[in-house]
Scaffold this motif. Structure first.
Motif, PDB file in Angstrom:
ATOM      1  N   GLN A  89       0.839  -1.201   0.000  1.00  0.00           N
ATOM      2  CA  GLN A  89       0.000   0.000   0.000  1.00  0.00           C
ATOM      3  C   GLN A  89       0.878   1.257   0.000  1.00  0.00           C
ATOM      4  OE1 GLN A  89      -3.281  -0.047  -0.232  1.00  0.00           O
ATOM      5  NE2 GLN A  89      -3.561   2.161  -0.145  1.00  0.00           N
ATOM      6  N   PRO A  90       0.705   2.165  -0.973  1.00  0.00           N
ATOM      7  CA  PRO A  90       1.514   3.386  -1.005  1.00  0.00           C
ATOM      8  C   PRO A  90       1.316   4.220   0.265  1.00  0.00           C
ATOM      9  CG  PRO A  90       0.373   3.077  -3.099  1.00  0.00           C
ATOM     10  CD  PRO A  90      -0.206   2.084  -2.148  1.00  0.00           C
ATOM     11  N   GLU A  91       2.355   4.946   0.637  1.00  0.00           N
ATOM     12  CA  GLU A  91       2.279   5.833   1.791  1.00  0.00           C
ATOM     13  C   GLU A  91       1.910   7.235   1.306  1.00  0.00           C
ATOM     14  OE1 GLU A  91       4.953   7.236   5.671  1.00  0.00           O
ATOM     15  OE2 GLU A  91       5.876   6.105   4.026  1.00  0.00           O
ATOM     16  N   VAL A  92       0.824   7.781   1.839  1.00  0.00           N
ATOM     17  CA  VAL A  92       0.341   9.106   1.436  1.00  0.00           C
ATOM     18  C   VAL A  92       0.307  10.003   2.672  1.00  0.00           C
ATOM     19  CG1 VAL A  92      -1.533  10.404   0.374  1.00  0.00           C
ATOM     20  CG2 VAL A  92      -1.070   8.063  -0.379  1.00  0.00           C
ATOM     21  N   LYS A  93       0.980  11.155   2.584  1.00  0.00           N
ATOM     22  CA  LYS A  93       1.009  12.082   3.709  1.00  0.00           C
ATOM     23  C   LYS A  93       0.661  13.488   3.233  1.00  0.00           C
ATOM     24  CE  LYS A  93       4.542   9.778   6.545  1.00  0.00           C
ATOM     25  NZ  LYS A  93       5.882   9.927   7.167  1.00  0.00           N
ATOM     26  N   MET A  94      -0.128  14.175   4.029  1.00  0.00           N
ATOM     27  CA  MET A  94      -0.452  15.574   3.739  1.00  0.00           C
ATOM     28  C   MET A  94       0.658  16.433   4.343  1.00  0.00           C
ATOM     29  SD  MET A  94      -4.064  17.479   4.454  1.00  0.00           S
ATOM     30  CE  MET A  94      -4.372  19.160   3.907  1.00  0.00           C
ATOM     31  N   THR A  95       1.299  17.258   3.534  1.00  0.00           N
ATOM     32  CA  THR A  95       2.454  18.017   4.015  1.00  0.00           C
ATOM     33  C   THR A  95       2.085  19.359   4.630  1.00  0.00           C
ATOM     34  OG1 THR A  95       2.797  18.870   1.769  1.00  0.00           O
ATOM     35  CG2 THR A  95       4.038  16.914   2.405  1.00  0.00           C
ATOM     36  N   GLU A  97      -0.034  20.490   6.971  1.00  0.00           N
ATOM     37  CA  GLU A  97      -0.962  20.057   8.013  1.00  0.00           C
ATOM     38  C   GLU A  97      -1.801  21.199   8.581  1.00  0.00           C
ATOM     39  OE1 GLU A  97       1.339  18.001  10.886  1.00  0.00           O
ATOM     40  OE2 GLU A  97       1.904  16.364   9.535  1.00  0.00           O
ATOM     41  N   ASP A  98      -1.319  22.433   8.429  1.00  0.00           N
ATOM     42  CA  ASP A  98      -2.085  23.580   8.920  1.00  0.00           C
ATOM     43  C   ASP A  98      -3.006  24.131   7.834  1.00  0.00           C
ATOM     44  OD1 ASP A  98      -0.085  24.412   7.278  1.00  0.00           O
ATOM     45  OD2 ASP A  98       0.554  26.118   8.520  1.00  0.00           O
ATOM     46  N   TRP A  99      -3.377  23.263   6.910  1.00  0.00           N
ATOM     47  CA  TRP A  99      -4.216  23.660   5.772  1.00  0.00           C
ATOM     48  C   TRP A  99      -5.522  24.285   6.235  1.00  0.00           C
ATOM     49  CZ3 TRP A  99      -9.131  22.104   4.383  1.00  0.00           C
ATOM     50  CH2 TRP A  99      -9.553  22.453   3.096  1.00  0.00           C
ATOM     51  N   GLN A 100      -5.948  25.290   5.519  1.00  0.00           N
ATOM     52  CA  GLN A 100      -7.233  25.940   5.774  1.00  0.00           C
ATOM     53  C   GLN A 100      -7.996  26.043   4.462  1.00  0.00           C
ATOM     54  OE1 GLN A 100      -6.546  29.714   7.648  1.00  0.00           O
ATOM     55  NE2 GLN A 100      -5.693  28.791   9.525  1.00  0.00           N
ATOM     56  N   GLU A 101      -9.301  26.130   4.581  1.00  0.00           N
ATOM     57  CA  GLU A 101     -10.137  26.225   3.379  1.00  0.00           C
ATOM     58  C   GLU A 101      -9.717  27.411   2.534  1.00  0.00           C
ATOM     59  OE1 GLU A 101     -14.878  26.417   2.101  1.00  0.00           O
ATOM     60  OE2 GLU A 101     -14.288  26.187   4.209  1.00  0.00           O
ATOM     61  N   GLY A 102      -9.633  27.149   1.244  1.00  0.00           N
ATOM     62  CA  GLY A 102      -9.196  28.182   0.328  1.00  0.00           C
ATOM     63  C   GLY A 102      -7.751  28.031  -0.091  1.00  0.00           C
ATOM     64  N   GLN A 103      -7.034  27.084   0.546  1.00  0.00           N
ATOM     65  CA  GLN A 103      -5.644  26.833   0.190  1.00  0.00           C
ATOM     66  C   GLN A 103      -5.525  25.567  -0.659  1.00  0.00           C
ATOM     67  OE1 GLN A 103      -3.693  26.552   3.988  1.00  0.00           O
ATOM     68  NE2 GLN A 103      -3.389  28.772   4.149  1.00  0.00           N
ATOM     69  N   ASP A 104      -4.396  25.465  -1.374  1.00  0.00           N
ATOM     70  CA  ASP A 104      -4.114  24.224  -2.107  1.00  0.00           C
ATOM     71  C   ASP A 104      -3.811  23.099  -1.112  1.00  0.00           C
ATOM     72  OD1 ASP A 104      -4.313  25.759  -4.369  1.00  0.00           O
ATOM     73  OD2 ASP A 104      -2.154  25.882  -4.738  1.00  0.00           O
ATOM     74  N   VAL A 105      -4.075  21.860  -1.550  1.00  0.00           N
ATOM     75  CA  VAL A 105      -3.733  20.686  -0.742  1.00  0.00           C
ATOM     76  C   VAL A 105      -2.460  20.070  -1.306  1.00  0.00           C
ATOM     77  CG1 VAL A 105      -4.444  18.367  -0.040  1.00  0.00           C
ATOM     78  CG2 VAL A 105      -6.125  20.212  -0.134  1.00  0.00           C
ATOM     79  N   GLU A 106      -1.493  19.851  -0.436  1.00  0.00           N
ATOM     80  CA  GLU A 106      -0.226  19.270  -0.865  1.00  0.00           C
ATOM     81  C   GLU A 106       0.010  17.952  -0.128  1.00  0.00           C
ATOM     82  OE1 GLU A 106       2.670  22.228  -0.061  1.00  0.00           O
ATOM     83  OE2 GLU A 106       1.858  23.676  -1.503  1.00  0.00           O
ATOM     84  N   VAL A 107       0.264  16.879  -0.895  1.00  0.00           N
ATOM     85  CA  VAL A 107       0.513  15.564  -0.293  1.00  0.00           C
ATOM     86  C   VAL A 107       1.742  14.948  -0.951  1.00  0.00           C
ATOM     87  CG1 VAL A 107      -1.921  15.160   0.212  1.00  0.00           C
ATOM     88  CG2 VAL A 107      -0.952  14.315  -1.921  1.00  0.00           C
ATOM     89  N   THR A 108       2.359  14.017  -0.231  1.00  0.00           N
ATOM     90  CA  THR A 108       3.461  13.247  -0.806  1.00  0.00           C
ATOM     91  C   THR A 108       3.003  11.804  -0.986  1.00  0.00           C
ATOM     92  OG1 THR A 108       4.380  12.744   1.388  1.00  0.00           O
ATOM     93  CG2 THR A 108       5.249  14.678   0.216  1.00  0.00           C
ATOM     94  N   LEU A 109       3.469  11.188  -2.043  1.00  0.00           N
ATOM     95  CA  LEU A 109       3.154   9.798  -2.354  1.00  0.00           C
ATOM     96  C   LEU A 109       4.467   9.043  -2.490  1.00  0.00           C
ATOM     97  CD1 LEU A 109       1.268   7.472  -3.423  1.00  0.00           C
ATOM     98  CD2 LEU A 109       1.620   8.453  -5.714  1.00  0.00           C
ATOM     99  N   SER A 110       4.612   7.908  -1.774  1.00  0.00           N
ATOM    100  CA  SER A 110       5.833   7.124  -1.883  1.00  0.00           C
ATOM    101  C   SER A 110       5.503   5.641  -1.848  1.00  0.00           C
ATOM    102  CB  SER A 110       6.814   7.474  -0.760  1.00  0.00           C
ATOM    103  OG  SER A 110       6.240   7.248   0.514  1.00  0.00           O
ATOM    104  N   TYR A 111       6.272   4.880  -2.600  1.00  0.00           N
ATOM    105  CA  TYR A 111       6.079   3.438  -2.652  1.00  0.00           C
ATOM    106  C   TYR A 111       7.264   2.792  -3.354  1.00  0.00           C
ATOM    107  CZ  TYR A 111       4.546   4.569  -7.418  1.00  0.00           C
ATOM    108  OH  TYR A 111       4.483   5.041  -8.705  1.00  0.00           O
ATOM    109  N   GLU A 112       7.323   1.453  -3.250  1.00  0.00           N
ATOM    110  CA  GLU A 112       8.249   0.672  -4.061  1.00  0.00           C
ATOM    111  C   GLU A 112       7.427  -0.060  -5.107  1.00  0.00           C
ATOM    112  OE1 GLU A 112      11.967  -1.280  -2.369  1.00  0.00           O
ATOM    113  OE2 GLU A 112      10.696  -1.127  -0.592  1.00  0.00           O
TER     114      GLU A 112
END
Length: 443
Positions: A89-95, A97-112
């Motif tokens: 299962q890929p690892e997905v993290k939201m980078t 974390e202090d996200w508020q409505e109206g902002q872009d969402v940034e996440v990292t995806l990592s796997y083998e």
């Protein structure tokens, strides 16, 4: 939506995914537009609630759904475009974390990713399969074992002492610290001395007793005894001997044969021969399969996902620990450290597993629904009285079905490979086969 590669080393992959605030807002609007015709609110007719009010009421909840769908969609689109197959299962993290409505969402995806498995040339593979027939000696040995399992016990001459292998019929009462305990008493209990059916020391303490003798047998319950309140405690069992019986093997005749479903002794011998040769064939296949896997292991080499190797090494270490410590049934052992030997075996298993999976996929080898159902039914029979519950559990649990399906698929792939390589049948004795099977444990 933007996907940026951040890592590409061997099988390891890393990506930064950005979902813009505008994209999220569009998804929320789409969901609200879809739901609006069915929404009723006080003061407004059904389907006529103003959009601003809908967004205020339902927007926050729909925003979370939209965010999850957007990220999942980005990952699925990425995997479809690259053809990557994550090993786990890929690892997905939201980078942010202090996200508020109206902002872009940034996440990292990592796997083998799973590796490309190279083609394997089977043309030069030669396997020897041992062929063992059920000879008269093997049949006679099996008959003797059947007779032994069907033995009866007859009273010894009055005054005779009980020997190891004899059956004693006893009344007994057990006490710990002078107090009787639940389950520590019985009447007319038939006990075969040497059967190890009682706690250590009990049966040995009755060797040499005679009919009508009363004897106190002192024992100590094992530290890992199932009843915690008795574990490690010293106990005294007062035993009254009511009978001492010696074993009498059943006669090898037609009557014995009928007990095992045969018409006569000759029919029983044929049944035994068929059964033995089935066992020999199964053992021979296991030996040949090991030889085949050893050959395959040397034919190909490719990079393996470290995450799979580590997971397999951990499972091997855990399994071996419990084989060496059967008393630890509560899994209270804490962390089990994997060794180089565990990892070496894990590398072999992962490599061969990926190779067999690739060969099975390329040759369209599948486990049919009927094969899987039959295997589930066979396992369900091990849970007497709970067969239906087990069957229903497996039907509703994908992981449990996969665990049952995996060995069936592997065997079908192995059989396919056997059909593609040169297999030489070699006549062998039962002893030859037994030695080859014992050698399988040395891995």
């Amino acid at each position: 939506m933007q996907v940026t590669e951040t890592l590409n080393e061997g099988l390891k992959r890393g990506y930064a995914i950005t979902v813009t605030a505008a994209e999220l807002d569009a998804k929320v609007r789409e969901k609200l537009d879809e739901a609006a015709p069915e929404i009723e609110m006080k003061g407004f007719r059904k389907g006529k609630v103003p959009f601003a009010l809908l967004k205020k009421q339902f927007g926050p909840r729909l925003l979370g759904e939209a965010m999850q769908e957007a990220v999942d969609g980005a990952i699925n689109d990425h995997l479809a475009a690259t053809g990557d197959r994550p090993a786990m299962q890929p690892e997905v993290k939201m980078t942010n974390e202090d996200w508020q409505e109206g902002q872009d969402v940034e996440v990292t995806l990592s796997y083998e990713t799973l590796p490309a498995v190279p083609e394997v040339d089977l043309s030069g593979v030669e396997i020897t399969r041992l062929s063992v027939k059920a000879d008269d000696a093997a049949i006679d040995e099996a008959l003797a074992n059947l007779a032994d399992t069907s033995k009866q016990f007859e009273d010894r001459r009055k005054g005779s002492k009980a020997k190891d292998g004899d059956q004693v019929v006893i009344d007994f009462l057990g006490k710990v610290d002078g107090e009787a305990f639940e389950g520590g008493a019985a009447e007319d209990y038939p006990l075969v001395l040497g059967s190890n059916s009682f706690i250590p020391g009990f049966e040995e303490g009755l060797v040499g007793v005679k009919v009508d003798e009363v004897k106190d047998v002192e024992v100590t319950f094992p530290e890992n005894y199932g009843a915690a309140h008795l574990a490690g405690k010293a106990a005294v069992f007062t035993c009254t001997v009511k009978a001492v019986k010696e074993p009498k093997a059943a006669e090898l005749n037609d009557e014995l044969a009928k007990q095992f479903g045969a018409e006569d002794l000759e029919g029983l011998k044929k049944q035994i021969a068929t059964s033995l040769e089935g066992e020999f064939a199964g053992a021979s296949r296991a030996v040949a399969k090991r030889a085949l896997l050893d050959k395959l292991d040397t034919l190909v080499s490719f990079e393996l996902p470290e995450v799979l190797v580590e997971a397999e090494a951990g499972q091997i270490a855990h399994q071996l620990y419990h084989e060496e410590h059967p008393e630890d049934t509560n899994h209270t052992h804490g962390e089990i450290v994997t060794t180089d030997e565990h990892r070496k075996l894990a590398v072999r298993r992962v490599k061969l597993g990926l190779l067999l999976a690739e060969l099975g996929q390329k040759n369209e080898i599948k486990v049919t629904d009927s094969e899987l159902t039959q295997a589930i039914l066979n396992q369900a029979r091990q849970y007497r009285g709970q067969e239906r519950q087990f069957f229903e559990f497996v039907q509703q649990n994908a992981a449990a079905r996969q665990q049952i399906q995996a060995p069936i698929f592997e065997d079908k792939v192995v059989d396919f490979i056997f059909s593609q390589v040169k297999v030489e049948e070699k006549d062998a004795t039962k002893e030859d086969l037994q030695a080859a099977v014992e050698a399988l444990d040395v891995e």
